[in-house]
Enzyme design. Sequence first.
Site, PDB file in Angstrom:
ATOM      1  N   ASP A 142       0.920  -1.297  -0.130  1.00 10.01           N
ATOM      2  CA  ASP A 142      -0.004   0.045   0.316  1.00 10.01           C
ATOM      3  C   ASP A 142       0.799   1.325   0.052  1.00 10.01           C
ATOM      4  O   ASP A 142       1.476   1.537   1.028  1.00 10.01           O
ATOM      5  CB  ASP A 142      -0.807   0.049   1.528  1.00 10.01           C
ATOM      6  CG  ASP A 142      -1.804   1.307   1.158  1.00 10.01           C
ATOM      7  OD1 ASP A 142      -1.647   2.092   0.437  1.00 10.01           O
ATOM      8  OD2 ASP A 142      -2.437   1.449   2.157  1.00 10.01           O
ATOM      9  N   SER A 163      -1.803  14.104 -15.046  1.00  9.74           N
ATOM     10  CA  SER A 163      -2.896  14.130 -15.791  1.00  9.74           C
ATOM     11  C   SER A 163      -2.909  15.572 -16.490  1.00  9.74           C
ATOM     12  O   SER A 163      -2.361  16.271 -15.819  1.00  9.74           O
ATOM     13  CB  SER A 163      -3.880  13.830 -14.691  1.00  9.74           C
ATOM     14  OG  SER A 163      -5.393  14.373 -15.367  1.00  9.74           O
ATOM     15  N   TYR A 187      -8.368  15.474  -7.003  1.00 12.25           N
ATOM     16  CA  TYR A 187      -7.734  14.683  -7.737  1.00 12.25           C
ATOM     17  C   TYR A 187      -6.615  15.581  -8.466  1.00 12.25           C
ATOM     18  O   TYR A 187      -5.427  15.254  -8.585  1.00 12.25           O
ATOM     19  CB  TYR A 187      -8.581  13.932  -8.653  1.00 12.25           C
ATOM     20  CG  TYR A 187      -7.783  13.190  -9.998  1.00 12.25           C
ATOM     21  CD1 TYR A 187      -7.269  11.910  -9.552  1.00 12.25           C
ATOM     22  CD2 TYR A 187      -7.826  13.901 -11.159  1.00 12.25           C
ATOM     23  CE1 TYR A 187      -6.277  11.176 -10.461  1.00 12.25           C
ATOM     24  CE2 TYR A 187      -7.158  13.172 -12.146  1.00 12.25           C
ATOM     25  CZ  TYR A 187      -6.587  12.084 -11.752  1.00 12.25           C
ATOM     26  OH  TYR A 187      -5.697  11.210 -12.555  1.00 12.25           O
ATOM     27  N   ALA A 227      -5.729  18.486  -7.894  1.00 12.79           N
ATOM     28  CA  ALA A 227      -4.802  19.082  -6.986  1.00 12.79           C
ATOM     29  C   ALA A 227      -3.631  18.178  -6.709  1.00 12.79           C
ATOM     30  O   ALA A 227      -2.420  18.578  -6.433  1.00 12.79           O
ATOM     31  CB  ALA A 227      -5.407  19.414  -5.722  1.00 12.79           C
ATOM     32  N   SER A 228      -3.971  16.713  -6.468  1.00 19.86           N
ATOM     33  CA  SER A 228      -2.907  15.743  -5.993  1.00 19.86           C
ATOM     34  C   SER A 228      -1.878  15.657  -7.250  1.00 19.86           C
ATOM     35  O   SER A 228      -0.652  15.246  -7.075  1.00 19.86           O
ATOM     36  CB  SER A 228      -3.475  14.510  -5.762  1.00 19.86           C
ATOM     37  OG  SER A 228      -4.310  13.945  -6.831  1.00 19.86           O
ATOM     38  N   LYS A 229      -2.578  15.684  -8.542  1.00 19.47           N
ATOM     39  CA  LYS A 229      -1.804  15.668  -9.605  1.00 19.47           C
ATOM     40  C   LYS A 229      -0.712  16.780 -10.045  1.00 19.47           C
ATOM     41  O   LYS A 229       0.540  16.588 -10.501  1.00 19.47           O
ATOM     42  CB  LYS A 229      -2.467  15.040 -11.037  1.00 19.47           C
ATOM     43  CG  LYS A 229      -3.289  13.691 -10.619  1.00 19.47           C
ATOM     44  CD  LYS A 229      -2.204  12.602 -10.649  1.00 19.47           C
ATOM     45  CE  LYS A 229      -2.806  11.480 -10.983  1.00 19.47           C
ATOM     46  NZ  LYS A 229      -1.975  10.272 -10.870  1.00 19.47           N
TER      47      LYS A 229
END
Length: 268
Positions: free
Chosen positions: A65, A143, A156, A158-160
């Site tokens: 994980d 992305s 999502y 923002a994390s990319k």
Amino acid sequence: MNASLLLGKVALVTGGGKGIGRETARLLGTLGARVFICGRTLDALESTVQLLRADGSQADYIVADISDSEDCKALARSIEQSAGRIDIVINNAGMSMRGTLEDTDTSVIRAMIDINFLGAAYVSKFTIPLLKESKGSVVFISSLSALHGLPKIGPYGASKLALKGLSESLRTELHPFGIHVGIVHVGFTENDPDKRVYSQDGTLSTMGTRKNSQSQKQAAHHIVKNVLRRKRESTLTTIGHLATFVYRFFPGLSDWAITTFAGKSGQY
């Protein structure tokens, strides 16, 4: 691509049991690399390793994980013990979501950071010592939503976007050691029929089909090309290149287009 280009190299693909990760691992294997894949779903890992071995590739899996830093430390240690080196790290593992920020449960926001950003940061951190020895490559799979925010996938995207900042920092830190740091902004790509995303309430739901610009194999080809050519940044698909141009030079137009079309159609 020459089937012996990566002969003797050792590659790690996170999230390698499914989707783009599976096809990237498969291509690396056909080019001669010894491939390790990791993920949380044992069945997917086992079936992918069987697929790679049937192609004649040397492949193994490790259940891990990546949102758990101790799992990532153990992952790097396990590969070092088994293969003695790491030449290529593909930070592919990730999850997506659907929902406006207002309606999205905080657990989903946290999951986007834990899996998409922290997972890639942890894996990179613990494999850097081995990459220094091999002068290898670490590549982040991002992305188009990292280039311009899209509706209903804000956390999502923002994390990319965070991966872009991380890759740029790492590039300067690791340049003296001859390590290649790349980032690939993947456009709309076909998905596995059982691909799941987080709903705004935190449950997992099947994504379903959507209009796509490229296959998983095409995306994998560009990811591996980023490694072989040691490119800094790659943006995939014609739509991706057009969108990048519009985002940069016509920001007002891009905001209007996204609000008018993407928000209504749900295609992002």
